[in-house]
Write a protein that holds these residues in place. Structure first.
Motif, PDB file in Angstrom:
ATOM      1  N   TYR A  89       0.855  -1.184   0.000  1.00 47.88           N
ATOM      2  CA  TYR A  89       0.000   0.000   0.000  1.00 47.88           C
ATOM      3  C   TYR A  89       0.893   1.236   0.000  1.00 47.88           C
ATOM      4  CZ  TYR A  89       1.163   0.386   4.961  1.00 47.88           C
ATOM      5  OH  TYR A  89       1.864   0.496   6.140  1.00 47.88           O
ATOM      6  N   ASN A 139      -6.210  -0.948  -6.265  1.00 50.55           N
ATOM      7  CA  ASN A 139      -7.355  -0.282  -5.643  1.00 50.55           C
ATOM      8  C   ASN A 139      -7.002   1.138  -5.240  1.00 50.55           C
ATOM      9  OD1 ASN A 139      -9.301  -2.601  -5.353  1.00 50.55           O
ATOM     10  ND2 ASN A 139      -7.603  -3.417  -4.145  1.00 50.55           N
ATOM     11  N   ASN A 141      -8.473   3.937  -2.634  1.00 47.62           N
ATOM     12  CA  ASN A 141      -9.289   3.759  -1.443  1.00 47.62           C
ATOM     13  C   ASN A 141      -9.639   5.077  -0.757  1.00 47.62           C
ATOM     14  OD1 ASN A 141      -8.798   0.695  -1.371  1.00 47.62           O
ATOM     15  ND2 ASN A 141      -6.726   1.517  -1.265  1.00 47.62           N
ATOM     16  N   THR A 143     -11.338   6.523   2.837  1.00 49.05           N
ATOM     17  CA  THR A 143     -11.664   6.131   4.205  1.00 49.05           C
ATOM     18  C   THR A 143     -12.478   7.231   4.882  1.00 49.05           C
ATOM     19  OG1 THR A 143      -9.569   7.038   5.051  1.00 49.05           O
ATOM     20  CG2 THR A 143      -9.594   4.715   4.407  1.00 49.05           C
ATOM     21  N   GLN A 153     -14.546   2.036   4.457  1.00 47.48           N
ATOM     22  CA  GLN A 153     -13.689   2.212   3.283  1.00 47.48           C
ATOM     23  C   GLN A 153     -14.458   1.880   2.006  1.00 47.48           C
ATOM     24  OE1 GLN A 153      -9.444   1.140   3.257  1.00 47.48           O
ATOM     25  NE2 GLN A 153      -9.909  -0.265   1.572  1.00 47.48           N
ATOM     26  N   ASN A 154     -14.424   2.798   1.062  1.00 46.38           N
ATOM     27  CA  ASN A 154     -14.961   2.572  -0.274  1.00 46.38           C
ATOM     28  C   ASN A 154     -13.794   2.525  -1.248  1.00 46.38           C
ATOM     29  OD1 ASN A 154     -18.063   2.835  -0.068  1.00 46.38           O
ATOM     30  ND2 ASN A 154     -17.316   4.605   1.093  1.00 46.38           N
ATOM     31  N   SER A 155     -13.764   1.501  -2.076  1.00 46.70           N
ATOM     32  CA  SER A 155     -12.639   1.318  -2.991  1.00 46.70           C
ATOM     33  C   SER A 155     -13.161   1.008  -4.385  1.00 46.70           C
ATOM     34  CB  SER A 155     -11.739   0.163  -2.524  1.00 46.70           C
ATOM     35  OG  SER A 155     -11.330   0.333  -1.180  1.00 46.70           O
ATOM     36  N   GLN A 195     -15.137  -2.391  -3.762  1.00 44.17           N
ATOM     37  CA  GLN A 195     -14.976  -3.004  -2.446  1.00 44.17           C
ATOM     38  C   GLN A 195     -15.595  -2.110  -1.376  1.00 44.17           C
ATOM     39  OE1 GLN A 195     -10.929  -3.896  -1.395  1.00 44.17           O
ATOM     40  NE2 GLN A 195     -10.666  -5.474  -2.968  1.00 44.17           N
ATOM     41  N   TYR A 211     -13.764  -6.952   4.271  1.00 46.45           N
ATOM     42  CA  TYR A 211     -14.325  -6.295   3.098  1.00 46.45           C
ATOM     43  C   TYR A 211     -15.143  -7.279   2.271  1.00 46.45           C
ATOM     44  CZ  TYR A 211     -10.869  -8.726   0.212  1.00 46.45           C
ATOM     45  OH  TYR A 211     -10.129  -9.697  -0.410  1.00 46.45           O
ATOM     46  N   GLU A 213     -16.236  -7.696  -1.984  1.00 42.93           N
ATOM     47  CA  GLU A 213     -15.902  -7.198  -3.319  1.00 42.93           C
ATOM     48  C   GLU A 213     -16.823  -7.804  -4.363  1.00 42.93           C
ATOM     49  OE1 GLU A 213     -11.693  -7.244  -4.660  1.00 42.93           O
ATOM     50  OE2 GLU A 213     -12.466  -8.359  -6.409  1.00 42.93           O
TER      51      GLU A 213
END
Length: 274
Positions: A89, A139, A141, A143, A153-155, A195, A211, A213
């Motif tokens: 990350y 991804n 992301n 937060t 969290q939206n990804s 996600q 999560y 997906e």
């Protein structure tokens, strides 16, 4: 089918919410206001490793197919598969609500079973397919803090996979009009996916992220529905429910200031818990 998929994801996060009520963080709760829970790039190293594991499934519904006036009815069986993931990350200053990006390599098993009723020859039966994919994903992301130690969290991301092993049974009889007219599990898959995650700060420098997906649409292969995979004579949505672990390390270029507002709750004198 979409309703059952939404219910599955909703139940998953409802379970997390109940479990979180009983969870006690491994540090003292000292903050009195909502701040960004995700570790700051000013305090911690921007890059790090992430590790993940999860369960996959192909979600579908009963379907009837006709060939030359003959009907075939198929009913899916959900066979759980496994996902194992390792990646990196990179944490950056918050931009348009995005906080960090990640990329990873993974093994993903997409397994599927199907009961069928071939009315053209009055035959019923079942068959299965097992596909093992080597996959990569990326991804971006966002937060959103919802408490002192939790965030949503939206990804949005992309993934691509190659099936290095495909085992597929064909249960149709030799005289069935459907025997030679069906779809195999795709060898190459490329998708845009979404996600939804629920972040938990287990300690000052460790994030646990359950999560779910689902695909948004297929870049490859092109299918009857833009977000499903065609297998046998039906369409299926690949669903993954998993968890990621993300450790953070303090930056070694400078020491954090005393009482820095960007420090996670529980830090003492800018250096962490005793």
């Amino acid at each position: 089918m979409r309703v059952s998929l939404v219910l599955t994801i909703a139940l998953f996060f409802a379970f997390l919410a109940q479990a979180q009520k009983k969870y006690k963080p491994g540090f003292n709760k000292s903050r009195n206001e909502f701040e960004q829970v995700f570790p700051s790039e000013d305090i911690f190293k921007r890059g790090g490793w992430l590790f993940g594991a999860g369960v996959t499934g192909l979600i579908g519904s009963e379907n009837t197919t006709s060939v030359n006036g003959q009907n075939l009815t198929t009913t899916p069986q959900i066979i759980p598969g496994l996902k194992l993931e390792v990646g990196r990350y990179y944490n950056f200053k918050r931009t348009l609500s995005f906080t960090y990006f990640d990329y990873s390599l993974s093994y993903k098993g997409l397994f599927h079973g199907e009961d069928f009723d071939d009315q053209s020859i009055d035959q019923s039966g079942s068959h299965t397919q097992l596909a093992h994919y080597a996959s990569g994903s990326f991804n971006l992301n966002s937060t959103i803090p919802i408490g002192d130690y939790n965030f949503i969290q939206n990804s949005i991301g992309v993934n691509a996979g190659y099936a290095f092993i495909r085992n597929q049974e064909v249960g149709y009889a030799e005289n069935s009009p459907f025997k030679d007219d069906f779809n195999e599990a795709p060898q190459i898959v490329g998708q845009v996916h979404y996600q939804l995650g629920f972040g938990i700060m287990l300690s000052n420098n460790l994030v646990l992220l359950p999560y779910a997906e689902v695909p948004v649409f297929n870049a490859y292969p092109q299918t009857e529905s833009s977000y499903q995979l065609d297998i046998y004579h039906n369409q299926y949505v690949p669903l993954t429910i998993g968890v990621k672990i993300m450790p953070f390390n303090l930056a070694d270029t400078k020491c954090p200031d005393v009482n820095n507002p960007k420090l996670p709750g529980g830090f003492k004198n800018g250096y962490g818990d005793d």
